[in-house]
Design a protein around this motif. Structure first.
Motif, PDB file in Angstrom:
ATOM      1  N   GLY A 138       0.477  -1.077  -0.082  1.00  0.00           N
ATOM      2  CA  GLY A 138      -0.128  -0.345  -0.127  1.00  0.00           C
ATOM      3  C   GLY A 138       0.672   1.374  -0.020  1.00  0.00           C
ATOM      4  N   ALA A 139       1.797   1.695   0.715  1.00  0.00           N
ATOM      5  CA  ALA A 139       2.415   2.081   0.891  1.00  0.00           C
ATOM      6  C   ALA A 139       3.706   2.550  -0.384  1.00  0.00           C
ATOM      7  CB  ALA A 139       4.064   2.111   2.267  1.00  0.00           C
ATOM      8  N   ILE A 140       3.760   1.690  -0.912  1.00  0.00           N
ATOM      9  CA  ILE A 140       4.255   1.492  -2.352  1.00  0.00           C
ATOM     10  C   ILE A 140       3.339   1.613  -4.039  1.00  0.00           C
ATOM     11  CG2 ILE A 140       6.220   0.825  -4.347  1.00  0.00           C
ATOM     12  CD1 ILE A 140       7.519  -1.201  -2.036  1.00  0.00           C
ATOM     13  N   SER A 141       1.803   1.679  -3.743  1.00  0.00           N
ATOM     14  CA  SER A 141       1.338   2.292  -4.494  1.00  0.00           C
ATOM     15  C   SER A 141       0.820   3.791  -4.373  1.00  0.00           C
ATOM     16  CB  SER A 141       0.259   1.366  -4.310  1.00  0.00           C
ATOM     17  OG  SER A 141       0.361  -0.342  -4.508  1.00  0.00           O
ATOM     18  N   THR A 142       1.660   4.429  -3.089  1.00  0.00           N
ATOM     19  CA  THR A 142       1.196   5.725  -2.917  1.00  0.00           C
ATOM     20  C   THR A 142       2.224   6.467  -4.183  1.00  0.00           C
ATOM     21  OG1 THR A 142       2.356   6.290  -1.172  1.00  0.00           O
ATOM     22  CG2 THR A 142      -0.049   5.997  -0.706  1.00  0.00           C
ATOM     23  N   MET A 143       3.969   6.303  -4.301  1.00  0.00           N
ATOM     24  CA  MET A 143       4.782   6.275  -4.667  1.00  0.00           C
ATOM     25  C   MET A 143       4.639   7.125  -5.996  1.00  0.00           C
ATOM     26  SD  MET A 143       6.702   7.157  -2.809  1.00  0.00           S
ATOM     27  CE  MET A 143       5.007   7.250  -1.423  1.00  0.00           C
ATOM     28  N   PRO A 144       3.814   6.661  -7.476  1.00  0.00           N
ATOM     29  CA  PRO A 144       3.473   7.187  -8.247  1.00  0.00           C
ATOM     30  C   PRO A 144       2.431   8.400  -8.345  1.00  0.00           C
ATOM     31  CG  PRO A 144       3.525   4.974  -8.744  1.00  0.00           C
ATOM     32  CD  PRO A 144       3.293   5.073  -7.534  1.00  0.00           C
ATOM     33  N   ALA A 145       2.076   8.518  -7.429  1.00  0.00           N
ATOM     34  CA  ALA A 145       0.727   9.927  -6.809  1.00  0.00           C
ATOM     35  C   ALA A 145       1.572  11.110  -6.698  1.00  0.00           C
ATOM     36  CB  ALA A 145      -0.284   9.247  -6.402  1.00  0.00           C
ATOM     37  N   LEU A 146       2.902  10.328  -5.748  1.00  0.00           N
ATOM     38  CA  LEU A 146       3.123  11.497  -5.332  1.00  0.00           C
ATOM     39  C   LEU A 146       3.807  12.174  -6.009  1.00  0.00           C
ATOM     40  CD1 LEU A 146       3.889  12.549  -2.401  1.00  0.00           C
ATOM     41  CD2 LEU A 146       6.073  10.652  -2.192  1.00  0.00           C
ATOM     42  N   PHE A 147       4.682  11.711  -6.858  1.00  0.00           N
ATOM     43  CA  PHE A 147       5.264  11.814  -8.218  1.00  0.00           C
ATOM     44  C   PHE A 147       4.182  12.948  -8.356  1.00  0.00           C
ATOM     45  CE2 PHE A 147       6.824  11.508 -12.296  1.00  0.00           C
ATOM     46  CZ  PHE A 147       8.152  12.236 -12.347  1.00  0.00           C
ATOM     47  N   ILE A 148       3.035  12.583  -9.178  1.00  0.00           N
ATOM     48  CA  ILE A 148       1.987  13.331 -10.468  1.00  0.00           C
ATOM     49  C   ILE A 148       1.681  14.137  -9.609  1.00  0.00           C
ATOM     50  CG2 ILE A 148       0.319  13.045 -11.391  1.00  0.00           C
ATOM     51  CD1 ILE A 148       0.675  10.322 -12.055  1.00  0.00           C
TER      52      ILE A 148
END
Length: 287
Positions: free
Chosen positions: A183-193
């Motif tokens: 779950g934590a790693i799945s948020t990373m692309p959204a954080l970048f965008i």
């Protein structure tokens, strides 16, 4: 730490976080749980509960609560988790940016502290939302399906079920840790965008499309490798699926996990550095 506390309050104490937890639980029930050997029909956890004879649960250890719990983070979860995990953080962050309060927060905390706080809150909120949803799924499954101890399993069968885990409890804890990291790693692309976009719906939907295309690409590469009988390459490619972090529950040696760790650490590193660099390039830090 004060900035992180405020960010966690904004992300956790809202309806989006509760929705992410419940949606995670719901998606866990859509995982494939059983394949009928006579008809080859695949049953999800929902369908097993609703359609199958409860006596079958008692006779076949594949219906043990442990194995059903282990399968919960598969299926549609790989595609939809980037949306679900990122939603609590994104709604709060985009509201802060669109409202203009980000400028005043950065003035008090400093740019780097602000960006690192956002990363930590996104990581923790995404991971904890998925973890709590997975735990709720596990509690329900435990009440419906038999435990492993109710089956008369030989030592070999028990070792096969537990894989590299010493007992059921350790296996469950490792699955929970993997779910948190997933779950934590799945948020990373959204954080970048979010560093160059302020629309929360666009921020969460683009990672969904990227994840889908990534999964299809890996599947095709594996299929091509299998056709060429390059089984070593196919085995390595298995570690680059979007949900590969869940496979950590099956491994103990670094040689088995190195590709998974490097792949997922690369996602985190790229997303965080990209987020900080792009956000710091703005002349007006409040937009």
């Amino acid at each position: 730490m004060k900035a992180l506390k405020c960010d966690l309050n904004k992300s956790i104490l809202n309806i989006g976080y509760v929705g992410a937890v419940l949606l995670t639980t719901l998606l866990c029930f859509t995982a494939k749980a059983y394949t009928d050997p006579n008809t080859a029909k695949i049953y999800t956890v929902f369908e097993c509960i609703a359609k199958l004879d409860k006596q079958l649960f008692a006779d076949d250890y594949s219906f043990s609560s442990y194995l059903i719990f282990a399968k919960g983070m598969s299926g549609y979860m790989a595609m939809f988790l980037p949306i679900i995990a990122a939603f609590p953080f994104m709604t709060a962050f985009c509201a802060e940016r669109n409202g203009g309060s980000m400028r005043f927060t950065i003035t008090r905390t400093g740019g780097l502290r602000y960006y690192l706080s956002k990363f930590c809150s996104a990581f923790l909120c995404g991971g904890s939302a998925v973890l709590f949803g997975y735990i709720i799924f596990g509690v329900i499954v435990r009440m419906i399906f038999p435990s492993l101890s109710q089956y008369e399993l030989s030592a070999d069968n028990l070792s096969f079920v537990l894989v590299n885990n010493k007992n059921e409890l350790i296996g469950v804890l490792r699955y929970m840790l993997s779910a948190f990291l997933y779950g934590a790693i799945s948020t990373m692309p959204a954080l970048f965008i979010s560093s160059f976009c302020k629309n929360p719906y666009l921020i969460t939907c683009v990672p969904f499309m990227v994840t889908y295309m990534w999964q299809i690409t890996v599947q095709k590469l594996i299929a091509n490798s299998m056709m060429k009988e390059d089984f070593d390459r196919a085995s390595i490619l298995e570690n680059f699926y979007p949900n590969s972090i869940m496979n950590l529950s099956y491994y103990t040696a670094f040689a088995d996990t190195k590709y998974i760790l490097f792949f997922n650490f690369g996602i985190i590193l790229f997303s965080v550095i990209g987020f900080i660099v792009i956000m710091n390039m703005r002349l007006d830090k409040g937009v």
